[in-house]
Design an enzyme around this catalytic site. Structure first.
Site, PDB file in Angstrom:
ATOM      1  N   GLU A   2      12.204  -1.112   5.219  1.00 53.13           N
ATOM      2  CA  GLU A   2      12.144  -1.424   3.974  1.00 53.13           C
ATOM      3  C   GLU A   2      13.484  -1.480   3.159  1.00 53.13           C
ATOM      4  O   GLU A   2      13.482  -1.916   1.957  1.00 53.13           O
ATOM      5  CB  GLU A   2      11.407   0.054   3.226  1.00 53.13           C
ATOM      6  CG  GLU A   2       9.942  -0.054   3.315  1.00 53.13           C
ATOM      7  CD  GLU A   2       9.019  -1.263   2.778  1.00 53.13           C
ATOM      8  OE1 GLU A   2       9.390  -1.688   1.733  1.00 53.13           O
ATOM      9  OE2 GLU A   2       7.983  -1.635   3.377  1.00 53.13           O
TER      10      GLU A   2
ATOM     11  N   CYS B  78      -2.240  -0.599   7.901  1.00 57.18           N
ATOM     12  CA  CYS B  78      -1.476   0.604   7.962  1.00 57.18           C
ATOM     13  C   CYS B  78      -2.038   1.700   8.829  1.00 57.18           C
ATOM     14  O   CYS B  78      -3.091   2.054   8.656  1.00 57.18           O
ATOM     15  CB  CYS B  78      -1.284   1.092   6.766  1.00 57.18           C
ATOM     16  SG  CYS B  78      -0.790   2.790   6.427  1.00 57.18           S
TER      17      CYS B  78
ATOM     18  N   SER C 118       1.616   0.555   2.883  1.00 54.97           N
ATOM     19  CA  SER C 118       2.624   1.263   2.072  1.00 54.97           C
ATOM     20  C   SER C 118       3.765   0.364   1.324  1.00 54.97           C
ATOM     21  O   SER C 118       4.238   0.231   0.404  1.00 54.97           O
ATOM     22  CB  SER C 118       3.328   2.449   2.645  1.00 54.97           C
ATOM     23  OG  SER C 118       4.021   1.924   3.811  1.00 54.97           O
TER      24      SER C 118
ATOM     25  N   HIS D 182       5.154  -1.577  10.385  1.00 57.63           N
ATOM     26  CA  HIS D 182       6.356  -1.715  10.056  1.00 57.63           C
ATOM     27  C   HIS D 182       7.331  -2.372  11.477  1.00 57.63           C
ATOM     28  O   HIS D 182       8.285  -2.779  11.310  1.00 57.63           O
ATOM     29  CB  HIS D 182       7.319  -0.843   9.389  1.00 57.63           C
ATOM     30  CG  HIS D 182       6.973  -0.626   7.957  1.00 57.63           C
ATOM     31  ND1 HIS D 182       5.773  -0.489   7.462  1.00 57.63           N
ATOM     32  CD2 HIS D 182       7.609  -0.965   6.845  1.00 57.63           C
ATOM     33  CE1 HIS D 182       5.887  -0.281   6.132  1.00 57.63           C
ATOM     34  NE2 HIS D 182       7.007  -0.809   5.735  1.00 57.63           N
TER      35      HIS D 182
HETATM   36  N1  LIG Z   1       2.879   0.597   8.013  1.00 51.25           N
HETATM   37  C1  LIG Z   1       2.849   1.896   8.130  1.00 51.25           C
HETATM   38  C2  LIG Z   1       3.174   2.792   7.108  1.00 51.25           C
HETATM   39  C3  LIG Z   1       4.724   3.162   6.915  1.00 51.25           C
HETATM   40  C4  LIG Z   1       4.984   4.363   6.019  1.00 51.25           C
HETATM   41  O1  LIG Z   1       4.955   4.160   4.848  1.00 51.25           O
HETATM   42  O2  LIG Z   1       5.372   5.243   6.630  1.00 51.25           O
HETATM   43  C5  LIG Z   1       1.625   2.412   9.319  1.00 51.25           C
HETATM   44  O3  LIG Z   1       1.335   1.282   9.814  1.00 51.25           O
HETATM   45  O4  LIG Z   1       1.585   3.459   9.435  1.00 51.25           O
END
Ligand SMILES: N[C@@H](CCC(=O)O)C(=O)O
Length: 291
Positions: A162, A85, A23, A196
């Site tokens: 972010e 993700c 994302s 993240h």
């Molecule tokens: N990088 C995220 C997605 C984070 C998000 O947009 O909530 C994951 O591994 O789940």
């Protein structure tokens, strides 16, 4: 002659890029590992920043977003997709694997394998929807029914990363609050169940008691992707093309945030995931973070 043609086709297939998506900037933790473990591969990174955070979406939205991204990746001519993700891996991997004729690698299983290998009391921090899906616990228990797993949803972490608020004073307090129920269970292993979160390792790790092992799934998903490339004879061995960075939201915003982790400013393109003829049915969903 036939042999020559199929040799050329195989060479062309190996040269195609690996598609990587998240994302936002979370997937850069996986991109970094791809550079380290697969330095000859060309990479196409897509951040669906117009619609983050994914972790607050419904399962149906996550499946739909993954379908749109996979179709777009297919049109870009990728040879494989790495889901960088966890939310998409937890909610949509099985669906898109059945619908697309592309090798697709997800994060949950490679990370679960390592977690049960290293620990017996495993904590997972993840987005609310990944935690609610129970995907990590199910994957680990299937490998080792004796493992104990606790999953905590951490809604504030993705906005913190972010918005570049890593070093603000309340970030530590928020992290402490998320970790508390896991530390109460005396976990021996902590999985970063969202790409993240390793960006927050500097805040999270000092809060862990000595001896608790952290697992960043990035290294393990890339090892799984490497195995798959070798199996399919798709590994590229010559010089790669420069990485192409694409976003669905604002290019400049992503470029300045990503610079911190890439060490240089990437050239970022804004893209439309859907083809023009299907755009009539498309209702863009605003990101709560873009306000
Ligand atoms: N990088 C995220 C997605 C984070 C998000 O947009 O909530 C994951 O591994 O789940």
């Amino acid at each position: 002659m036939k042999g020559l043609i199929s040799g050329a086709i195989a060479r062309d297939a190996r040269r195609r890029p690996i598609g990587v998506f998240d994302s936002g900037v979370g997937g850069l933790t996986v991109l970094r590992e791809l550079y380290r473990q697969l330095p000859n591969e060309s990479l196409l990174y897509l951040a669906d920043t117009a619609r983050l955070p994914y972790g607050m979406r419904s399962p149906a939205e996550i499946v739909q977003f993954s379908r749109e991204i996979l179709s777009w990746m297919e049109r870009q001519g990728v040879k494989m997709v790495v889901m960088a993700c966890n939310t998409s891996s937890a909610l949509a991997l099985d669906v898109v694997r059945a619908e697309f004729d592309l090798p697709i690698v997800g994060l949950i299983l490679p990370a679960a394998r390592v977690a049960v290998d290293r620990g017996s009391r495993v904590g997972v921090i993840a987005t609310p929807i990944t935690a609610a899906s129970d995907a990590y616990r199910r994957a680990m228990v299937e490998i080792d029914p004796t493992v104990q797993v606790w999953q905590v949803g951490c809604p504030e972490f993705v906005p913190i990363v972010e918005q570049g608020r890593l070093h603000e004073p309340d970030t530590r307090a928020i992290a402490q609050q998320y970790l508390e129920p896991l530390l109460e269970q005396s976990i021996d292993t902590l999985v970063y169940g969202c790409t993240h979160y390793p960006h927050l390792a500097g805040v999270i790790e000092p809060l862990l008691p000595p001896g608790v092992v952290t697992i960043d799934p990035a290294a393990h998903v890339v090892a799984a992707a490497t195995q798959e490339l070798e199996l399919l004879n798709l590994k590229h061995l010559d010089q790669p093309q420069p990485t192409r960075f694409c976003v669905t939201g604002e290019a400049d915003r992503f470029a300045s945030l990503a610079t911190r982790w890439l060490g240089c400013a990437p050239l970022v393109e804004q893209v439309q995931l859907l083809e023009a003829e299907t755009l009539g049915d498309y209702l863009p969903i605003e990101s709560p973070l873009s306000a």
